[in-house]
Design an enzyme around this catalytic site. Structure first.
Site, PDB file in Angstrom:
ATOM      1  N   ASP A  57      18.977  54.533  64.673  1.00 34.69           N
ATOM      2  CA  ASP A  57      20.405  54.756  64.474  1.00 34.69           C
ATOM      3  C   ASP A  57      21.095  53.423  64.223  1.00 34.69           C
ATOM      4  O   ASP A  57      20.992  52.499  65.029  1.00 34.69           O
ATOM      5  CB  ASP A  57      21.008  55.412  65.726  1.00 34.69           C
ATOM      6  N   TYR A  62      27.568  47.775  62.886  1.00 40.15           N
ATOM      7  CA  TYR A  62      26.679  47.145  63.877  1.00 40.15           C
ATOM      8  C   TYR A  62      26.032  45.867  63.326  1.00 40.15           C
ATOM      9  O   TYR A  62      25.529  45.058  64.102  1.00 40.15           O
ATOM     10  CB  TYR A  62      25.530  48.081  64.296  1.00 40.15           C
ATOM     11  N   LYS A 109      26.187  55.032  59.211  1.00 36.80           N
ATOM     12  CA  LYS A 109      27.537  55.613  59.316  1.00 36.80           C
ATOM     13  C   LYS A 109      28.536  54.942  58.371  1.00 36.80           C
ATOM     14  O   LYS A 109      28.457  53.727  58.145  1.00 36.80           O
ATOM     15  CB  LYS A 109      28.031  55.486  60.767  1.00 36.80           C
ATOM     16  N   HIS A 149      31.867  57.771  60.751  1.00 35.68           N
ATOM     17  CA  HIS A 149      31.771  57.136  62.075  1.00 35.68           C
ATOM     18  C   HIS A 149      32.879  57.593  63.038  1.00 35.68           C
ATOM     19  O   HIS A 149      32.629  57.843  64.219  1.00 35.68           O
ATOM     20  CB  HIS A 149      31.805  55.605  61.891  1.00 35.68           C
TER      21      HIS A 149
HETATM   22  N1  LIG Z   1      28.796  56.938  66.920  1.00 36.76           N
HETATM   23  C1  LIG Z   1      29.385  56.078  67.699  1.00 36.76           C
HETATM   24  O1  LIG Z   1      30.616  55.897  67.687  1.00 36.76           O
HETATM   25  C2  LIG Z   1      28.544  55.285  68.672  1.00 36.76           C
HETATM   26  C3  LIG Z   1      29.157  54.612  69.743  1.00 36.76           C
HETATM   27  C4  LIG Z   1      28.354  53.908  70.629  1.00 36.76           C
HETATM   28  C5  LIG Z   1      26.969  53.872  70.447  1.00 36.76           C
HETATM   29  N2  LIG Z   1      26.403  54.515  69.374  1.00 36.76           N
HETATM   30  C6  LIG Z   1      24.926  54.477  69.159  1.00 36.76           C
HETATM   31  O2  LIG Z   1      24.283  54.894  70.341  1.00 36.76           O
HETATM   32  C7  LIG Z   1      23.405  53.869  70.792  1.00 36.76           C
HETATM   33  C8  LIG Z   1      23.291  53.899  72.289  1.00 36.76           C
HETATM   34  O3  LIG Z   1      24.535  53.739  72.909  1.00 36.76           O
HETATM   35  P1  LIG Z   1      24.889  52.501  73.859  1.00 36.76           P
HETATM   36  O4  LIG Z   1      24.138  51.318  73.393  1.00 36.76           O
HETATM   37  O5  LIG Z   1      26.354  52.439  73.982  1.00 36.76           O
HETATM   38  O6  LIG Z   1      24.400  52.991  75.298  1.00 36.76           O
HETATM   39  P2  LIG Z   1      23.048  53.358  76.037  1.00 36.76           P
HETATM   40  O7  LIG Z   1      21.938  53.569  75.113  1.00 36.76           O
HETATM   41  O8  LIG Z   1      23.425  54.418  76.994  1.00 36.76           O
HETATM   42  O9  LIG Z   1      22.789  52.035  76.886  1.00 36.76           O
HETATM   43  C9  LIG Z   1      22.320  50.848  76.307  1.00 36.76           C
HETATM   44  C10 LIG Z   1      22.282  49.778  77.391  1.00 36.76           C
HETATM   45  O10 LIG Z   1      21.437  50.212  78.459  1.00 36.76           O
HETATM   46  C11 LIG Z   1      20.360  49.294  78.673  1.00 36.76           C
HETATM   47  N3  LIG Z   1      19.184  50.151  78.899  1.00 36.76           N
HETATM   48  C12 LIG Z   1      18.416  50.778  77.982  1.00 36.76           C
HETATM   49  N4  LIG Z   1      17.465  51.496  78.564  1.00 36.76           N
HETATM   50  C13 LIG Z   1      17.604  51.329  79.903  1.00 36.76           C
HETATM   51  C14 LIG Z   1      16.905  51.816  81.023  1.00 36.76           C
HETATM   52  N5  LIG Z   1      15.847  52.617  80.880  1.00 36.76           N
HETATM   53  N6  LIG Z   1      17.344  51.442  82.253  1.00 36.76           N
HETATM   54  C15 LIG Z   1      18.408  50.613  82.388  1.00 36.76           C
HETATM   55  N7  LIG Z   1      19.121  50.111  81.358  1.00 36.76           N
HETATM   56  C16 LIG Z   1      18.716  50.466  80.124  1.00 36.76           C
HETATM   57  C17 LIG Z   1      20.262  48.479  77.397  1.00 36.76           C
HETATM   58  O11 LIG Z   1      19.844  47.175  77.649  1.00 36.76           O
HETATM   59  P3  LIG Z   1      18.413  46.592  77.124  1.00 36.76           P
HETATM   60  O12 LIG Z   1      18.470  46.539  75.627  1.00 36.76           O
HETATM   61  O13 LIG Z   1      18.359  45.249  77.744  1.00 36.76           O
HETATM   62  O14 LIG Z   1      17.349  47.525  77.625  1.00 36.76           O
HETATM   63  C18 LIG Z   1      21.713  48.471  76.905  1.00 36.76           C
HETATM   64  O15 LIG Z   1      22.466  47.440  77.522  1.00 36.76           O
HETATM   65  C19 LIG Z   1      24.004  52.592  70.215  1.00 36.76           C
HETATM   66  O16 LIG Z   1      23.095  51.521  70.184  1.00 36.76           O
HETATM   67  C20 LIG Z   1      24.402  53.091  68.834  1.00 36.76           C
HETATM   68  O17 LIG Z   1      23.254  53.156  67.994  1.00 36.76           O
HETATM   69  C21 LIG Z   1      27.168  55.239  68.503  1.00 36.76           C
END
Ligand SMILES: NC(=O)c1ccc[n+]([C@@H]2O[C@H](COP(=O)([O-])OP(=O)(O)OC[C@H]3O[C@@H](n4cnc5c(N)ncnc54)[C@H](OP(=O)(O)O)[C@@H]3O)[C@@H](O)[C@H]2O)c1
Length: 315
Positions: free
Chosen positions: A47, A52, A81, A112
């Site tokens: 994704d 990004y 997106k 997005h």
């Molecule tokens: N459509 C939208 O508007 C939108 C908005 C936000 C995000 N997104 C997409 O969704 C993805 C994920 O969302 P997100 O990055 O906000 O949140 P997330 O995946 O819930 O959390 C990511 C964070 O959690 C840590 N992490 C990952 N696996 C873990 C585990 N097993 N235990 C503890 N910590 C862990 C990661 O650090 P490490 O890398 O150090 O493991 C990172 O800091 C984004 O990267 C993006 O691609 C889309």
């Protein structure tokens, strides 16, 4: 393990566990290494988004893997997106994304946010005079054109409420295949889940772990005592409980990690189950949304004067 997948209304298959690549700001080599590692672990869905800045590094890693025969193009699923400043020409924006990724087509292209900025606004948090009126009918028509031209296989939306989807469906020739929204055990999106299921729109969860460590997120999900106790019971981690709960709720997950151990951990959620008691306990947790979108709301130029207007009350 083969990536579990769901068939979309477009007829295409979407792998249910995706690797997210948003974050501030990663070195290109780090993203590339993480994508190569993810492919080895088994991830087949990546994704990204123009905003990004991860498209070029993902493209490099994927093309290397194609050249080395590790995977074929048709075995991976790439989502990107349309940024808010590209509504005037989604086709041209998608072509730039494909150029960044060095791919001939995208598997899924999402609008997005239901927000339009002036052309050239390439940062996430807009200034007050960066907004323009969004004509979603015009944008969606151009998204449909991208499918007709073979630039992407499926189109969808992100951060859309039930009401905004209803409006979109009233004029869409191709219905959105996916809505990507914040969803985790503390923000369960019950209404939107039902609404999308009835209309065969697949719901995809971003920040499925609550975004621990990200500027917009919180550790509240993985530190939640109920989630922690369910994790102990199943001898899993809290992150795995959050992901497993989403999958069992009919939702795919987009979790970001560039750490090998946590990438493995997040991948390992397909061969065990939660029980009814776990679901009851999670359904009782107080709700909290982390990505509220305050940066898209103002009293003058934004179409949304309040957070409630942005989400049509679904907050
Ligand atoms: N459509 C939208 O508007 C939108 C908005 C936000 C995000 N997104 C997409 O969704 C993805 C994920 O969302 P997100 O990055 O906000 O949140 P997330 O995946 O819930 O959390 C990511 C964070 O959690 C840590 N992490 C990952 N696996 C873990 C585990 N097993 N235990 C503890 N910590 C862990 C990661 O650090 P490490 O890398 O150090 O493991 C990172 O800091 C984004 O990267 C993006 O691609 C889309």
């Amino acid at each position: 393990m083969k990536a579990p997948a769901v068939r979309l209304s477009s007829g295409r298959k979407l792998p249910l566990i995706a690797l997210g690549t948003a974050g501030i700001p990663y070195h290109s080599q780090q993203i590339q290494t993480s994508i190569s590692l993810a492919l080895k672990i088994g991830y087949r869905h990546f994704d990204t988004a123009k905003i990004y800045g991860s498209e070029p590094a993902i493209g490099k890693a994927l093309n290397e893997a194609f050249d080395e025969g590790i995977v074929k193009r048709e075995e991976v699923f790439v989502t990107s997106k349309l940024w808010c400043s590209d509504h005037h020409d989604p086709g041209a924006a998608l072509k730039r994304t494909l150029h960044n990724l060095k791919l001939e087509y995208l598997d899924l292209y999402l609008v997005h946010w239901p927000v339009r900025f002036k052309e050239g606004v390439c940062y996430a948090v807009p200034k007050e005079d960066d907004f323009e009126r969004l004509d979603m009918e015009q944008t969606w028509h151009a998204m449909e054109k991208c499918v007709e031209l073979g630039l992407c296989h499926s189109i969808g939306i992100s951060n859309f409420s039930s009401k905004k989807i209803e409006d979109l469906l009233s004029h869409a020739s191709i219905p959105p295949a996916v809505n990507q929204v914040e969803l985790h055990p503390l923000w369960r999106q019950h209404k939107l889940r039902e609404f999308c299921a009835e209309r065969k729109i697949h719901l995809s969860a971003y920040s499925p772990l609550g975004g621990p460590g990200s500027p917009w997120g919180s550790k509240a999900v993985i530190k939640n005592p109920t989630i922690v106790s369910i994790a102990h019971k199943h001898q899993r981690t809290p992150a795995q409980i959050a992901l497993r709960w989403a999958l069992e709720s009919g939702v795919s997950v987009v979790a970001k990690s560039f750490n090998e151990e946590r990438m493995q951990e997040n991948w390992g959620v397909s061969d065990w189950v939660l029980d009814a008691e776990d679901h009851c306990k999670i359904n009782d947790l107080s709700q909290m949304k982390f990505m509220r979108g305050d940066f898209l709301v103002n009293n003058t130029t934004s179409p949304y004067k309040t957070i409630e207007e942005l989400w049509d009350g679904e907050i």
